[in-house]
Motif scaffolding. Sequence first.
Motif, PDB file in Angstrom:
ATOM      1  N   LEU A  18     -40.342 -10.795  55.492  1.00 31.43           N
ATOM      2  CA  LEU A  18     -41.805 -10.885  55.472  1.00 31.43           C
ATOM      3  C   LEU A  18     -42.467  -9.693  56.155  1.00 31.43           C
ATOM      4  N   LYS A  19     -41.657  -8.771  56.661  1.00 26.95           N
ATOM      5  CA  LYS A  19     -42.187  -7.665  57.470  1.00 26.95           C
ATOM      6  C   LYS A  19     -43.306  -6.904  56.765  1.00 26.95           C
ATOM      7  N   ASP A  20     -43.122  -6.580  55.506  1.00 25.50           N
ATOM      8  CA  ASP A  20     -44.109  -5.774  54.771  1.00 25.50           C
ATOM      9  C   ASP A  20     -44.882  -6.600  53.744  1.00 25.50           C
ATOM     10  N   SER A  21     -44.889  -7.917  53.920  1.00 19.89           N
ATOM     11  CA  SER A  21     -45.588  -8.793  52.980  1.00 19.89           C
ATOM     12  C   SER A  21     -47.004  -9.074  53.455  1.00 19.89           C
ATOM     13  N   TRP A  22     -47.713  -9.888  52.676  1.00 27.02           N
ATOM     14  CA  TRP A  22     -49.079 -10.268  53.043  1.00 27.02           C
ATOM     15  C   TRP A  22     -49.108 -11.338  54.130  1.00 27.02           C
ATOM     16  N   VAL A  23     -47.957 -11.920  54.414  1.00 27.20           N
ATOM     17  CA  VAL A  23     -47.885 -12.984  55.415  1.00 27.20           C
ATOM     18  C   VAL A  23     -48.076 -12.395  56.806  1.00 27.20           C
ATOM     19  N   SER A  24     -48.987 -12.963  57.558  1.00 26.05           N
ATOM     20  CA  SER A  24     -49.268 -12.488  58.913  1.00 26.05           C
ATOM     21  C   SER A  24     -48.703 -13.462  59.950  1.00 26.05           C
ATOM     22  N   PRO A  25     -48.550 -13.023  61.190  1.00 21.05           N
ATOM     23  CA  PRO A  25     -48.102 -13.935  62.250  1.00 21.05           C
ATOM     24  C   PRO A  25     -49.010 -15.160  62.383  1.00 21.05           C
ATOM     25  N   ASN A  26     -50.304 -14.981  62.167  1.00 22.58           N
ATOM     26  CA  ASN A  26     -51.236 -16.111  62.280  1.00 22.58           C
ATOM     27  C   ASN A  26     -50.981 -17.171  61.208  1.00 22.58           C
ATOM     28  N   HIS A  27     -50.507 -16.739  60.038  1.00 24.52           N
ATOM     29  CA  HIS A  27     -50.137 -17.705  59.005  1.00 24.52           C
ATOM     30  C   HIS A  27     -49.000 -18.598  59.504  1.00 24.52           C
ATOM     31  N   LEU A  28     -48.024 -17.989  60.132  1.00 23.78           N
ATOM     32  CA  LEU A  28     -46.882 -18.745  60.636  1.00 23.78           C
ATOM     33  C   LEU A  28     -47.288 -19.644  61.802  1.00 23.78           C
ATOM     34  N   THR A  29     -48.213 -19.164  62.620  1.00 29.67           N
ATOM     35  CA  THR A  29     -48.731 -20.008  63.703  1.00 29.67           C
ATOM     36  C   THR A  29     -49.411 -21.245  63.136  1.00 29.67           C
ATOM     37  N   THR A  30     -50.157 -21.063  62.046  1.00 31.97           N
ATOM     38  CA  THR A  30     -50.846 -22.184  61.414  1.00 31.97           C
ATOM     39  C   THR A  30     -49.848 -23.201  60.855  1.00 31.97           C
ATOM     40  N   VAL A  31     -48.779 -22.701  60.227  1.00 34.66           N
ATOM     41  CA  VAL A  31     -47.736 -23.606  59.711  1.00 34.66           C
ATOM     42  C   VAL A  31     -47.115 -24.375  60.865  1.00 34.66           C
ATOM     43  N   ASP A  68     -43.718 -16.596  64.536  1.00 30.66           N
ATOM     44  CA  ASP A  68     -44.914 -15.746  64.549  1.00 30.66           C
ATOM     45  C   ASP A  68     -44.731 -14.542  65.472  1.00 30.66           C
ATOM     46  N   GLY A  69     -44.147 -14.772  66.642  1.00 31.32           N
ATOM     47  CA  GLY A  69     -43.928 -13.666  67.568  1.00 31.32           C
ATOM     48  C   GLY A  69     -42.934 -12.653  67.034  1.00 31.32           C
ATOM     49  N   GLU A  70     -41.872 -13.143  66.386  1.00 29.47           N
ATOM     50  CA  GLU A  70     -40.880 -12.225  65.825  1.00 29.47           C
ATOM     51  C   GLU A  70     -41.496 -11.384  64.715  1.00 29.47           C
ATOM     52  N   LEU A  71     -42.319 -12.016  63.855  1.00 30.00           N
ATOM     53  CA  LEU A  71     -42.964 -11.259  62.783  1.00 30.00           C
ATOM     54  C   LEU A  71     -43.963 -10.257  63.351  1.00 30.00           C
ATOM     55  N   ALA A  72     -44.672 -10.643  64.392  1.00 30.95           N
ATOM     56  CA  ALA A  72     -45.635  -9.726  65.011  1.00 30.95           C
ATOM     57  C   ALA A  72     -44.935  -8.485  65.534  1.00 30.95           C
ATOM     58  N   ASP A  86     -51.637 -18.651  69.337  1.00 30.24           N
ATOM     59  CA  ASP A  86     -50.293 -19.188  69.516  1.00 30.24           C
ATOM     60  C   ASP A  86     -50.215 -20.054  70.770  1.00 30.24           C
ATOM     61  N   LEU A  87     -50.777 -19.580  71.881  1.00 24.17           N
ATOM     62  CA  LEU A  87     -50.759 -20.349  73.127  1.00 24.17           C
ATOM     63  C   LEU A  87     -51.536 -21.654  72.984  1.00 24.17           C
ATOM     64  N   ALA A  88     -52.695 -21.585  72.315  1.00 23.38           N
ATOM     65  CA  ALA A  88     -53.504 -22.792  72.118  1.00 23.38           C
ATOM     66  C   ALA A  88     -52.770 -23.810  71.252  1.00 23.38           C
ATOM     67  N   SER A  89     -52.078 -23.321  70.218  1.00 25.01           N
ATOM     68  CA  SER A  89     -51.312 -24.214  69.353  1.00 25.01           C
ATOM     69  C   SER A  89     -50.199 -24.897  70.137  1.00 25.01           C
ATOM     70  N   ASP A  90     -49.507 -24.133  70.978  1.00 28.74           N
ATOM     71  CA  ASP A  90     -48.453 -24.712  71.817  1.00 28.74           C
ATOM     72  C   ASP A  90     -49.009 -25.844  72.676  1.00 28.74           C
ATOM     73  N   ALA A  91     -50.120 -25.564  73.330  1.00 25.51           N
ATOM     74  CA  ALA A  91     -50.713 -26.557  74.228  1.00 25.51           C
ATOM     75  C   ALA A  91     -51.137 -27.813  73.472  1.00 25.51           C
ATOM     76  N   ILE A  92     -51.827 -27.629  72.356  1.00 22.26           N
ATOM     77  CA  ILE A  92     -52.313 -28.770  71.571  1.00 22.26           C
ATOM     78  C   ILE A  92     -51.160 -29.656  71.122  1.00 22.26           C
ATOM     79  N   ILE A  93     -50.108 -29.038  70.594  1.00 22.98           N
ATOM     80  CA  ILE A  93     -48.979 -29.808  70.071  1.00 22.98           C
ATOM     81  C   ILE A  93     -48.280 -30.591  71.167  1.00 22.98           C
ATOM     82  N   HIS A  94     -48.020 -29.939  72.300  1.00 24.76           N
ATOM     83  CA  HIS A  94     -47.277 -30.620  73.361  1.00 24.76           C
ATOM     84  C   HIS A  94     -48.117 -31.710  74.043  1.00 24.76           C
ATOM     85  N   ILE A  95     -49.406 -31.468  74.175  1.00 25.02           N
ATOM     86  CA  ILE A  95     -50.271 -32.504  74.755  1.00 25.02           C
ATOM     87  C   ILE A  95     -50.318 -33.717  73.836  1.00 25.02           C
ATOM     88  N   LEU A  96     -50.582 -33.470  72.548  1.00 28.70           N
ATOM     89  CA  LEU A  96     -50.675 -34.577  71.595  1.00 28.70           C
ATOM     90  C   LEU A  96     -49.344 -35.306  71.445  1.00 28.70           C
TER      91      LEU A  96
END
Length: 201
Positions: A18-31, A68-72, A86-96
Amino acid sequence: MTTKPWDAQLAHWLVRPLKDSWVSPNHLTTVRLVTGLAAAIAIAVGDTIWVKVGAWLFALSNFLDHTDGELARLSGKSSKWGHQYDLASDAIIHILLFVCIGYGLREGKFGWWALVMGIVSGVSVACIFHLRNQMEQRLGKDASRQPNFAGFDIEDVLYLFPIVTLLNGLEPLLMAATIGAPTFAVWVIWQFWTLPQPESN
């Protein structure tokens, strides 16, 4: 030299195409975020089958957190906003996760106290995430890095979550989290307050 965790190495190998694709780290964070939210919802249902589904989804979400971090790093698409997302997603998931475990166990031996226990655990986790973020901003990423043993981080214990559900161990897990998370939060608070204060100009 710190050994890169095995899951991070696998994530690196998987995202290389995915290095040179249209997929961004934020896409992976969203997944990762959507997968984690689906896991929490499934666990909140409380039904045995759904709890097991949720546990496996959570393990998947935990792995996707590395992609996401590896792709970034591979693509050079790192951004401050993406890091905060990414940090906000981590927090939300673990809290919930803990809140939903408590809600799902409300008809067990703890009754509605299970939800209170889940909230206590979740708030403690939120505190830990916030302070680790502050420590990272003040002293750099290495300041909040977890100890690594033979390619395994402490947080890799989360991959055992599906096994915990198979062994019907959610109630002991919630009890341990209710005690352990606030205790660890107190330690992180002490660690944060003993950090060198930034120099004022």
